[in-house]
Design a protein around this motif. Structure first.
Motif, mmCIF file in Angstrom:
data_model
loop_
_atom_site.group_PDB
_atom_site.id
_atom_site.type_symbol
_atom_site.label_atom_id
_atom_site.label_comp_id
_atom_site.label_asym_id
_atom_site.label_seq_id
_atom_site.Cartn_x
_atom_site.Cartn_y
_atom_site.Cartn_z
ATOM 1 N N ALA B 36 -48.327 21.802 -34.775
ATOM 2 C CA ALA B 36 -48.540 21.329 -33.415
ATOM 3 C C ALA B 36 -48.856 19.842 -33.360
ATOM 4 C CB ALA B 36 -49.666 22.121 -32.764
ATOM 5 N N ASP B 37 -49.554 19.342 -34.347
ATOM 6 C CA ASP B 37 -50.015 17.964 -34.241
ATOM 7 C C ASP B 37 -49.393 17.026 -35.253
ATOM 8 O OD1 ASP B 37 -51.644 18.505 -32.091
ATOM 9 O OD2 ASP B 37 -53.239 19.255 -33.381
ATOM 10 N N ARG B 112 -55.087 28.925 -23.575
ATOM 11 C CA ARG B 112 -54.403 27.636 -23.436
ATOM 12 C C ARG B 112 -52.932 27.765 -23.804
ATOM 13 N NH1 ARG B 112 -57.283 23.313 -25.392
ATOM 14 N NH2 ARG B 112 -55.293 22.236 -25.186
ATOM 15 N N GLN B 113 -52.104 26.910 -23.180
ATOM 16 C CA GLN B 113 -50.661 26.971 -23.414
ATOM 17 C C GLN B 113 -50.345 26.848 -24.895
ATOM 18 O OE1 GLN B 113 -52.183 25.219 -21.126
ATOM 19 N NE2 GLN B 113 -50.948 24.910 -19.292
ATOM 20 N N MET B 117 -47.568 28.817 -27.567
ATOM 21 C CA MET B 117 -46.560 28.180 -28.420
ATOM 22 C C MET B 117 -46.783 28.515 -29.873
ATOM 23 S SD MET B 117 -46.571 24.578 -26.471
ATOM 24 C CE MET B 117 -45.804 23.724 -27.811
ATOM 25 N N THR C 133 -46.300 15.347 -22.514
ATOM 26 C CA THR C 133 -46.412 16.390 -23.518
ATOM 27 C C THR C 133 -47.841 16.854 -23.708
ATOM 28 O OG1 THR C 133 -44.468 15.727 -24.721
ATOM 29 C CG2 THR C 133 -46.156 16.828 -25.964
ATOM 30 N N TYR C 134 -48.722 15.902 -23.942
ATOM 31 C CA TYR C 134 -50.085 16.293 -24.290
ATOM 32 C C TYR C 134 -50.773 16.950 -23.104
ATOM 33 C CZ TYR C 134 -54.502 16.276 -26.679
ATOM 34 O OH TYR C 134 -55.645 16.688 -27.286
ATOM 35 N N THR C 137 -49.051 20.588 -22.500
ATOM 36 C CA THR C 137 -49.063 21.632 -23.511
ATOM 37 C C THR C 137 -50.228 21.522 -24.476
ATOM 38 O OG1 THR C 137 -47.698 20.295 -24.965
ATOM 39 C CG2 THR C 137 -46.560 21.776 -23.478
ATOM 40 N N GLY C 138 -50.834 20.376 -24.593
ATOM 41 C CA GLY C 138 -51.964 20.261 -25.494
ATOM 42 C C GLY C 138 -51.599 20.124 -26.959
ATOM 43 N N VAL C 139 -50.349 19.774 -27.245
ATOM 44 C CA VAL C 139 -50.016 19.482 -28.634
ATOM 45 C C VAL C 139 -49.584 18.027 -28.725
ATOM 46 C CG1 VAL C 139 -49.322 21.823 -29.155
ATOM 47 C CG2 VAL C 139 -47.634 20.191 -28.394
ATOM 48 N N GLN C 140 -49.788 17.445 -29.915
ATOM 49 C CA GLN C 140 -49.477 16.020 -30.060
ATOM 50 C C GLN C 140 -48.047 15.779 -30.490
ATOM 51 O OE1 GLN C 140 -52.334 13.991 -32.451
ATOM 52 N NE2 GLN C 140 -54.048 14.731 -31.234
ATOM 53 N N ASN C 141 -47.498 16.701 -31.255
ATOM 54 C CA ASN C 141 -46.132 16.506 -31.719
ATOM 55 C C ASN C 141 -45.173 16.853 -30.584
ATOM 56 O OD1 ASN C 141 -43.762 16.334 -33.037
ATOM 57 N ND2 ASN C 141 -44.242 17.832 -34.616
ATOM 58 N N ALA C 142 -44.544 15.821 -30.046
ATOM 59 C CA ALA C 142 -43.671 16.038 -28.900
ATOM 60 C C ALA C 142 -42.510 16.942 -29.255
ATOM 61 C CB ALA C 142 -43.153 14.697 -28.384
ATOM 62 N N THR C 144 -42.516 19.519 -31.302
ATOM 63 C CA THR C 144 -42.963 20.909 -31.186
ATOM 64 C C THR C 144 -43.070 21.314 -29.731
ATOM 65 O OG1 THR C 144 -44.229 20.578 -33.183
ATOM 66 C CG2 THR C 144 -44.727 22.521 -31.912
ATOM 67 N N ALA C 145 -43.586 20.405 -28.905
ATOM 68 C CA ALA C 145 -43.759 20.740 -27.491
ATOM 69 C C ALA C 145 -42.413 21.032 -26.846
ATOM 70 C CB ALA C 145 -44.456 19.595 -26.771
ATOM 71 N N PRO E 61 -41.952 10.847 -33.079
ATOM 72 C CA PRO E 61 -42.411 11.421 -31.818
ATOM 73 C C PRO E 61 -43.670 12.275 -31.934
ATOM 74 C CG PRO E 61 -40.457 12.538 -32.557
ATOM 75 C CD PRO E 61 -40.686 11.423 -33.501
ATOM 76 N N VAL E 62 -44.724 11.705 -32.439
ATOM 77 C CA VAL E 62 -46.025 12.359 -32.399
ATOM 78 C C VAL E 62 -46.862 11.543 -31.433
ATOM 79 C CG1 VAL E 62 -48.053 13.017 -33.690
ATOM 80 C CG2 VAL E 62 -45.813 13.192 -34.732
ATOM 81 N N VAL E 63 -47.103 12.110 -30.266
ATOM 82 C CA VAL E 63 -47.772 11.345 -29.228
ATOM 83 C C VAL E 63 -49.270 11.565 -29.355
ATOM 84 C CG1 VAL E 63 -47.844 10.891 -26.781
ATOM 85 C CG2 VAL E 63 -45.805 11.866 -27.785
ATOM 86 N N PRO E 77 -37.919 12.783 -28.338
ATOM 87 C CA PRO E 77 -38.021 14.074 -29.019
ATOM 88 C C PRO E 77 -36.856 15.022 -28.740
ATOM 89 C CG PRO E 77 -39.539 13.998 -27.177
ATOM 90 C CD PRO E 77 -38.908 12.648 -27.266
#
Lengths: 110, 156, 179, 507, 123, 93
Positions: B36-37, B112-113, B117, C133-134, C137-142, C144-145, E61-63, E77
């Motif tokens: 995710a991050d 949470r969303q 995912m 994105t953030y 969806t709450g994820v940092q990697n766009a 993945t989002a 693309p890691v925001v 992305p």
């Protein structure tokens, strides 16, 4: 001051890494048979990779990325010789004769 | 199998695989759970987990590994993965949203969303990919036995 | 900066040509592995680490192994010639395709990495993803989002393709069980 | 959020979920695949009828049904769209998928994985039909492809594997070329949704942008492979001929049909009639490819001896007609193309099932082996005769309506060549149809040496030895439907009119 | 011309790779190599999408959780997602193709298309 | 200033490593036996790990190290696979 030292350390490490990789490239290209090439591939190249990775670790500083570089180094140290071993074994299985000094006297038969 | 797969690998390769395989598995799991991050995600993670099994198959022989992995496990992985993925999507529909609308989980259950995912990534794709990579390997390794009597394919 | 890109382009080209010309299948597979390496570096250089990772896992792991397994299950043509004989008609056809494309389509494309390019700067789509994105969806990697949320249905299709590949392989090889 | 809006997503998702059931149950129970597939396909057909009722305004006010996946607006997410056109195709897909199962219960391959593949193919076809996103279309194109390759290769003959590989390579290239087109479209507009593209292409890029034109060219070539247009049709005869008899009706009726639908969808929804009109040579090329395919396909069909192969070449020519109709860019021709698409799918499904039935019951596969069929098996021969006549386009039949509209469209557009090609193709179709009819009805059975052993068609060892009532009912039912729909020309026109009106609104 | 190639190197490379992949599919008689050609053809398309997403001097693309993410230079992305999906599709197709090849070899004992044609003509 | 210089050094080194890779690729093409080619590609794999690490430092994208790690873990698979098939099939492959 410390920055300059770091800069020069990086330059030196990268330069040595390049040099050893160059040596291994020359070895891979110029050495006469597969066993000799496997030898240079597993050793010189690993050393060159290690030095270059050390430079990267130095440049990235003490972040988690440095742990990655160390891990990288560790894995390269394990997998590279294994691969060289596997290749040499495969070569021996398929009946490729190592080049001996007798062959060399007959002339260049690469 | 048309040939006896009893030969075990050389000590060097066996040892190297023994050292590397746990790391590969861990890294695959890490990537699956951490997609995710940072870059990487369940597909890459699942593929790496699958490749770990291939690595083990090379080291310990294909036939023993196949016996060790039961068919039900692989079917469970693949079918379960698809079912989880679709299940998450249908759950969102059951809650009055659209297919895969994670906002519903947040509104109804307060989830949470992000977790929706993660559910399809980890529970869905990673399982499917790992299962299918292993399936493909073993199926191709087993090869095809022609049913015709005049098949000329007796290799070996 | 672009020196890396240009050398990489040369490397990828060489590997591709070598893959095309090797007559010996095993050599072609091995060289194709090198091609995959070059491609992965190029993807990385073009700021697509997710793609490069997939290429790494697939190229070094799955595809190569499956290719090797296939020729281990089949045969390797024994032949004196290392390289294919060049097939002139095919070469002419492909060369004509290449020339036409380079002459017509290439000038119409935007320069690589142009921040004004429509696909990149489109505020309707790309900009929206980067902006929201953030928040959404709450994820940092766009990636993945977009993969799991905005275009989750594509990912569903991807999962189905993988599943279908498993089923198809079993059907093709006439088996009823997975392992 | 109405209930009907959930149906498109369920149509795609349920068959795929169901595809896991035969595998999972296969651990405990043998031979469950057919029951699962039958239940699911019937349910899908029912759901599609409900959807059609909503879309065509039988229930409620009518109009398109849109399912925004994930609840995101179409710029950022993906939509499933059921409009007047895609619903019609979805009806065909679910109907044929459910109906052909009547044949495979006894006649076809019976493994659990086979029915998993069957359901995956059905789900993929529905996804391809309903999707409103150009990249999503690529994904479903490949799901359909994978399902098709698998089902073709499920035959136990070695030729089926070769045919499947040939189709795999060509089909993958076709889909990849389509993907390049999508890439060019994305590069010049920055979006992937079809409706967004239909406005972005003229506004952001402009119709004369090189990338848009290149995108059009690539998309067309990609689909020309998938739809089997001459000279890229070579996979189709092999694939149809060597697939198991239970599979050929499904793929012949649906796979190329849905690809042809997708081509029409991209041509008319994404690029639009205006683009086709202003781009030099665009319509000419489409019409030329279609017309050449009509002639080449029919000519090759005439010289074939194997019935399945003959019908496969006939498909090449019929799809050529549809593609040529796309290139005419008139409302009537477009409606004709869609009607012919549906009608051809139906007729070919019936014909291939009939061929399978004949192979099972009569042991005949080649044209000359059909001698005396009419005397021994009157129902089969009669159905084949009716379907062939419908294929030729003699009224009243669905084949006639499609050709009629296309011909009218050709005359409206002043494309006399197309009108001539339609006439020529009718003559050639008559030639190969008449050959089969003549053999069936007027050549006595004893005149030729016929192998009386029924041909094996099942992959799992069991050779079906009997023709069931279900198989016969299916064949006769399709033949009756093909004739009955011949009286429904006006209905088709009314159903499709809102879609066509909207497409041609800007012109 | 040189300038054009230099600024659009990725697209130029894509076209060359497309041509090479096409050549492999047409000219090579060996089925495995044909399949490798298909693979090459597909990777060329992936390269195209990745190059479309690229922005010079940007980052991957890691925001980060930033107050104003839109102001940053970040590779798009969306094409990456497309490529990820397309790669998976490509692998799936390759795997099925290889399974078919294994079967064809088991049935016919050859992988060369010309020999295959002869064998099938004999049957 | 120095940061940019370091970045340039790393990128330049990466380009040089790619050049060396091209040089090593000669062996993959010319190598008389398959094992030679395999060896060359294996060395290229190690090289790739290094190039990716250099790019990570040069472009300030630490994520790139993940890609390098995958290669470090999986690079020897091809060699092991070929070795395995050679031994299993008595040197046929």
């Amino acid at each position: 001051m410390i920055e300059t030292v770091r800069l020069w350390a990086i330059v030196v490490l990268v330069a040595f890494g390049l040099f050893f990789t160059f040596v291994s490239a020359v070895g891979v290209i110029r050495l006469p048979d597969v066993y000799a090439r496997a030898h240079t591939a597993s050793q010189t190249d690993t050393l060159g990779a290690g030095l270059a990775l050390a430079a990267v670790a130095l440049a990235l500083g003490w972040q988690s990325a440095t742990i990655y570089t160390v891990l990288l180094l560790f894995f390269v140290f394990i997998t590279n010789p294994t691969a060289a071993h596997a290749i040499a074994r495969s070569a021996a299985e398929s009946g490729i004769e190592p080049l001996t000094s007798d062959d060399l006297e007959e002339g260049e038969r690469r | 199998m048309s040939y006896q797969d009893t030969y075990s690998e050389s000590q060097v390769i066996l040892t190297a695989v023994k050292i590397i395989a746990p790391f590969t598995l861990t890294y695959g799991l890490f990537m699956t759970f951490h997609g995710a991050d940072t870059p990487g995600g369940s597909f890459q993670g699942g593929a790496i987990i699958g490749v770990t099994v291939l690595m083990l198959a090379f080291a310990f022989g294909i036939e023993p590994t196949r016996e060790w992995l039961r068919n039900a496990v692989l079917v469970g992985l693949v079918a379960g993965g698809v079912a989880v993925f679709i299940g998450v999507g249908l759950a969102a529909m059951a809650l009055g949203g659209n297919f895969l609308e994670y906002d519903r989980f947040f509104e109804v259950w307060g989830i949470r969303q992000k977790w929706g995912m993660e559910a399809i990534e980890i529970g869905g794709i990673a399982l499917i990919v790992a299962g299918v990579v292993i399936t493909l390997f073993f199926a191709t390794a087993a090869g095809f036995t022609p049913t015709r009597t005049d098949g000329r394919g007796e290799d070996e | 900066m672009s020196a890396v890109a240009y050398t990489l382009v040369v490397f990828v080209l060489l590997t591709a040509v070598a893959t095309a010309l090797f007559r010996d299948v095993l050599s072609a597979i091995v060289v194709f592995g090198a091609y995959s390496l070059g491609m992965a570096i190029l993807y990385t250089f073009l700021l697509a680490p997710d793609v490069a990772m997939t290429e790494a896992a697939i190229g070094a792991g799955v595809t190569t192994i499956l290719l090797l397994l296939t020729i281990a299950r089949t045969s390797r043509p024994s032949s004196d010639r290392i390289f294919e004989r060049v097939n002139v008609p095919a070469l002419v056809v492909c060369g004509a395709f290449l020339v036409v494309m380079l002459a017509t389509v290439l000038p119409a494309t935007e320069a690589v990495g142009d921040p004004e390019a429509i696909a990149w700067a489109n505020p309707e789509v790309t900009g929206y993803y980067i902006e929201n994105t953030y928040e959404d969806t709450g994820v940092q990697n766009a990636v993945t989002a977009v993969l799991a949320a905005y275009r989750g249905f594509d990912t569903f299709g991807e999962a189905v393709v993988v599943f279908a590949a498993g089923v198809a392989t079993l059907l093709v090889l006439g088996r009823e069980v997975f392992a | 959020m109405t209930e009907a809006a959930l149906v498109p997503a369920l149509l795609v998702v349920v068959p795929i979920l169901a595809a896991t059931i035969p595998l999972a149950l296969g651990l405990k129970v043998d031979r469950n695949g057919w029951s699962v597939a039958a239940v699911v396909c019937t349910a899908l057909f029912g759901a599609t009828i409900y959807l059609a009722a909503v879309v065509y305004g039988v229930v409620g006010s009518g109009g398109r049904v849109v399912h925004a996946l994930g609840g995101y607006p179409r710029q950022y997410g993906i939509e499933l769209v059921a409009d007047e056109l895609s619903t019609l195709i979805a009806l065909l897909v679910t109907g044929v998928a459910a109906a052909v199962l009547a044949y495979t219960r006894v006649g076809g391959p019976r493994g659990n994985t086979f029915y998993s593949g069957w359901l995956l193919l059905t789900g993929g076809l529905l996804g391809l039909t309903l999707t409103g996103d150009v990249f999503n279309m690529f994904v479903f194109l490949e799901i359909v492809g994978l399902g098709t390759y698998a089902l073709i290769a499920s035959g136990d003959g070695p030729e089926s594997a070769v045919a499947a590989l040939k189709y795999l390579i060509l089909g993958t290239v076709g889909a990849s070329i389509y993907l390049i087109g999508v890439g060019f479209l994305f590069m010049s507009t920055g979006t992937l949704n079809m409706i967004e593209l239909s406005t972005a292409v003229p506004e952001t890029a402009g119709y004369d942008h090189t990338l848009v034109r290149a995108a059009f060219a690539f998309v067309f070539v990609g689909f020309a492979i998938k739809v089997a247009q001459w000279p890229l049709h070579t996979w189709q005869p092999d694939a149809y001929q060597h697939a198991p008899d239970g599979v050929t009706p499904l793929i012949a009726a649906l796979v190329s049909t849905v690809s042809a639908y997708a081509l029409g969808r991209v041509l008319y929804t994404v690029f639009g009639p205006e683009f086709l009109a202003v781009t030099p040579y665009a319509t000419e090329v489409i019409v030329a490819v279609g017309a050449v395919s009509v002639v080449a396909g029919s000519t090759l069909a005439v010289v074939q001896r194997d019935v399945k192969r003959m019908l496969a070449y006939s498909s090449v020519s019929q799809f050529g007609l549809i593609v040529a109709a796309y290139g005419l860019v008139t409302e009537t021709a477009l409606i004709g193309a869609i009607v012919h698409l549906v009608g051809h799918g139906l007729m070919k499904a019936g014909l291939f099932v009939a061929v399978g039935v004949v192979a099972v019951g009569y042991g005949a596969r080649r044209v000359e082996e059909y001698a005396g069929l009419a005397g021994e098996r009157p129902f089969q021969a009669g159905s084949i005769a009716v379907l062939l006549i419908a294929l030729v386009g003699i009224p009243p039949s669905i084949g006639f309506i499609g050709k009629w509209y296309i011909a009218v469209g050709a005359i409206e557009a002043g494309a006399w060549i197309v009108a001539g090609v339609i006439f020529l193709s009718t003559m050639l179709t008559l030639a190969y149809a008449a050959r089969l009819l003549e053999t069936m009805y007027f050549t006595p059975a004893s005149a030729t040496d016929r192998a009386h052993a029924p041909a094996g068609v099942a992959t799992d060892g069991g050779t079906p030895s009997r023709v069931t009532v279900g198989m016969l009912a299916l064949v006769v039912g399709v033949a009756v439907t093909a004739v009955a729909l011949g009286f429904a020309g006006g209905t088709f026109f009314e159903l499709l009119d809102p879609f066509v009106e909207e497409v041609f609104a800007d012109v | 011309m040189i300038e054009l190639l230099a600024s659009r190197y990725a697209y130029a490379l894509m076209f060359v790779l497309l041509a090479i992949g096409l050549y492999m599919m047409i000219a090579n008689e060996n089925l495995v190599k044909k399949l490798i050609g298909v693979n090459l053809f597909q990777t060329a398309i992936f390269l195209f999408f990745v190059a479309v997403a690229y922005v010079e001097g940007g980052s991957s693309p890691v925001v980060p959780a930033d107050p104003d993410p839109g102001a940053q230079l970040i590779a798009s992305p969306l094409p990456h997602v497309i490529v990820l999906t397309a790669i998976v599709v490509g692998v799936a197709l390759t795997a099925v193709g290889l399974a078919l090849i294994v079967r064809i070899y088991a049935e016919y004992g050859t992988l060369r298309e010309d020999t295959l044609r002869e064998v099938r003509a004999d049957d | 200033m120095t940061a940019e210089l370091i970045d340039d050094i790393f990128l330049g080194a990466a380009a040089l490593f790619v050049l060396l890779a091209i040089a090593m690729f000669y062996r993959a093409v010319a190598g008389p036996t398959t094992q030679d080619r395999l060896l060359a590609v294996n060395v290229l794999g190690t090289n790739t790990v290094v190039i990716l690490a250099l790019l990570a430092a040069g472009l300030d994208q630490p994520w790139f190290l993940d890609v390098a790690l995958i290669y470090a873990l999986l690079n020897f698979l091809m060699a092991v696979a070929v070795s395995k098939f050679t031994v299993d099939r008595g040197g046929v492959l």
